[in-house]
Design an enzyme around this catalytic site. Structure first.
Site, PDB file in Angstrom:
ATOM      1  CG  ASP A   1      37.654 -69.172 -35.365  1.00  0.00           C
ATOM      2  OD1 ASP A   1      38.184 -69.394 -34.256  1.00  0.00           O
ATOM      3  OD2 ASP A   1      37.233 -70.078 -36.109  1.00  0.00           O
TER       4      ASP A   1
ATOM      5  CB  CYS B   1      34.952 -78.745 -37.937  1.00  0.00           C
ATOM      6  SG  CYS B   1      34.456 -80.015 -36.778  1.00  0.00           S
TER       7      CYS B   1
HETATM    8  N1  7TS Z   1      37.550 -72.331 -34.960  1.00  0.00           N
HETATM    9  C1  7TS Z   1      38.690 -72.983 -35.182  1.00  0.00           C
HETATM   10  C2  7TS Z   1      39.748 -72.390 -36.049  1.00  0.00           C
HETATM   11  C3  7TS Z   1      38.882 -74.230 -34.573  1.00  0.00           C
HETATM   12  O1  7TS Z   1      40.017 -74.887 -34.766  1.00  0.00           O
HETATM   13  C4  7TS Z   1      37.870 -74.756 -33.737  1.00  0.00           C
HETATM   14  C5  7TS Z   1      37.987 -76.127 -33.128  1.00  0.00           C
HETATM   15  C6  7TS Z   1      36.721 -74.006 -33.523  1.00  0.00           C
HETATM   16  C7  7TS Z   1      36.590 -72.784 -34.151  1.00  0.00           C
HETATM   17  C8  7TS Z   1      35.632 -74.444 -32.598  1.00  0.00           C
HETATM   18  O2  7TS Z   1      36.102 -74.528 -31.312  1.00  0.00           O
HETATM   19  P1  7TS Z   1      35.144 -75.092 -30.140  1.00  0.00           P
HETATM   20  O3  7TS Z   1      35.999 -75.100 -28.937  1.00  0.00           O
HETATM   21  O4  7TS Z   1      34.012 -74.158 -30.070  1.00  0.00           O
HETATM   22  O5  7TS Z   1      34.723 -76.461 -30.576  1.00  0.00           O
HETATM   23  N2  7TS Z   1      38.780 -76.988 -33.869  1.00  0.00           N
HETATM   24  C9  7TS Z   1      38.894 -78.321 -33.740  1.00  0.00           C
HETATM   25  C10 7TS Z   1      39.798 -79.052 -34.496  1.00  0.00           C
HETATM   26  O6  7TS Z   1      40.553 -78.580 -35.331  1.00  0.00           O
HETATM   27  N3  7TS Z   1      39.690 -80.334 -34.153  1.00  0.00           N
HETATM   28  O7  7TS Z   1      38.764 -80.462 -33.208  1.00  0.00           O
HETATM   29  C11 7TS Z   1      38.254 -79.205 -32.937  1.00  0.00           C
END
Ligand code: 7TS
Length: 417
Positions: free
Chosen positions: A207, A372
């Site tokens: 990730d 999250c």
């Molecule tokens: N993985 C990690 C480590 C993340 O920080 C996030 C989003 C995601 C997956 C998902 O990303 P998306 O673009 O698909 O939503 N993190 C955060 C955060 O830390 N605060 O808001 C979104």
């Protein structure tokens, strides 16, 4: 105490001029944006590239023989090549555009997992995963009877590699973890984890939502099998992300979504599917967003990812050092090397949402809540925390202002009790 000064190779003042939003005020105060881990801001170059695409080149891709369609296709495919280069990937066809990291990880779980995981197979994650790397596995697990194992943290808030070594068995088919944690700021030793996974024939799914924006990434050196990213966290637009996958794995994977553009031949009863990457891109893709992501990557590449990573790390080190001097602040995440620009904290006796509101009243944007990563909150004994996150446009003066307003907030609440 004499503070370790932030030594940065970046000309932050010059970079900031590319980000119009950083000129605005919030609640009558200059904006101090410390929420880039949630979503970064966009330089003019990105917005301009998207506007130029819409004003001069837009049409649907991979369809028409007409000039605009050819131009749009060429811009879209060149964006794919830019993402591949940025990740050190040898082959643009191994890059699939998705909406974001979440969709990229769902694609891997549904498609690779669907084809490769059976009852009793094990998948190893960690307690510090974002929900995007947990919930897809939960959804999948219900129908399949796979076993999901989660590895814990060391006392320093790093992933416990000894525990990971023990968790990986002959039944392990995948290890799935973050490159950089969105709460702890810790950077995983991906290469070591890849070696552990490969030793039992498992794949490593990374990730990269926080890794791609903040670290220099080379998927070949990391030796991972999948790498997922989101454009909006790395100066690009929302609505576009990418999945890089090892070509042999991707070629063997079934489609994720069905529809136009991903087929070879369709009859009323059945269909056969296109090769990679089209097989995984059903429907009209986010073309302008891909163009914007490529412009963001060009911008980051011009600045230099090593310089970006060093700048973020220096700001985090400085912030942690200053916060250490304040009474009544609990800090989460490791110290020292292998740590990015994320500082997560709590103020004794004040809910993090109140901390965030007090900071916002002074124009300072931080995130509060579970970020999250609810299982991690349980492990840390803090269901909610506040988080300041930095990027290439963050200044030392902004960190100073954040620390000062935080100290005042703490004193104000203490006096009120
Ligand atoms: N993985 C990690 C480590 C993340 O920080 C996030 C989003 C995601 C997956 C998902 O990303 P998306 O673009 O698909 O939503 N993190 C955060 C955060 O830390 N605060 O808001 C979104």
């Amino acid at each position: 105490m004499l503070h370790w000064r932030v030594m940065s190779e970046l000309d932050v003042a010059a970079l900031r001029r590319d980000f119009p939003i950083l000129q605005r005020t919030v609640n009558g105060k200059p904006l101090v944006y410390l929420d880039s881990a949630a979503s970064s801001h966009k330089p003019r170059q990105v917005v301009d590239a998207m506007a130029d695409y819409y004003y001069h080149h837009h049409a649907n891709v991979h369809r028409g023989a007409h000039t605009l369609s050819t131009e749009a296709t060429s811009l879209y495919e060149s964006a794919r090549a830019t993402v591949a280069r940025f990740l050190g990937a040898p082959d643009p066809a191994s890059v699939v555009f998705t909406r974001n990291t979440t969709e990229a990880l769902n694609l891997v779980v549904a498609s690779w997992g669907g084809a490769n995981l059976n009852e009793g197979d094990e998948v190893v994650v960690t307690v510090a995963e974002h929900h995007a790397n947990l919930v897809p596995w939960h959804l999948f697990k219900r129908g399949r009877g796979i076993v999901l194992k989660a590895v814990g943290l060391t006392s320093e808030h790093r992933i416990d590699l000894e525990a990971l070594r023990e968790a990986i068995t002959e039944r392990t088919r995948a290890v799935a973890t973050f490159h950089m944690s969105n709460v702890l700021g810790s950077i995983n030793r991906v290469r070591e984890i890849a070696d552990l996974a490969h030793a039992v024939g498992a794949v490593l799914i990374v990730d990269g939502a926080q890794g791609a924006p903040h670290l220099s990434v080379d998927v070949q050196a990391l030796d991972c099998d999948f790498y997922a990213l989101s454009g909006h966290k790395m100066l690009g637009p929302t609505g576009i992300g990418a999945l890089w996958a090892r070509r042999s794995l991707l070629e063997a994977m079934p489609p994720f979504l069905g529809g136009g553009e991903m087929i070879r031949r369709v009859t009323l009863d059945d269909s056969s599917y296109a090769g990679i990457p089209q097989r995984f891109e059903a429907g009209t893709p986010a073309i302008a967003e891909a163009v914007g992501l490529a412009a963001a990557i060009d911008y980051l590449t011009d600045v230099g990812m090593d310089a970006v990573a060093a700048h973020d790390a220096a700001l985090a080190r400085y912030a942690l050092e200053r916060l250490d001097e304040l009474e009544g602040i609990t800090l989460y995440g490791p110290r020292g090397e292998d740590r990015g620009g994320i500082v997560t904290f709590n103020v004794d006796g004040i809910h993090p949402h109140d901390v965030a509101s007090a900071l916002d009243a002074e124009g300072i944007a931080v995130r509060a809540g579970h970020h999250c990563a609810q299982p991690l909150g349980t492990v840390l004994g803090a269901r909610a925390t506040a988080r300041a996150s930095f990027y290439l446009y963050t200044t030392e003066a902004e960190v100073d202002r954040f620390v000062e307003v935080l100290a005042r907030t703490r004193d104000f609440f203490a006096a009120a009790v």
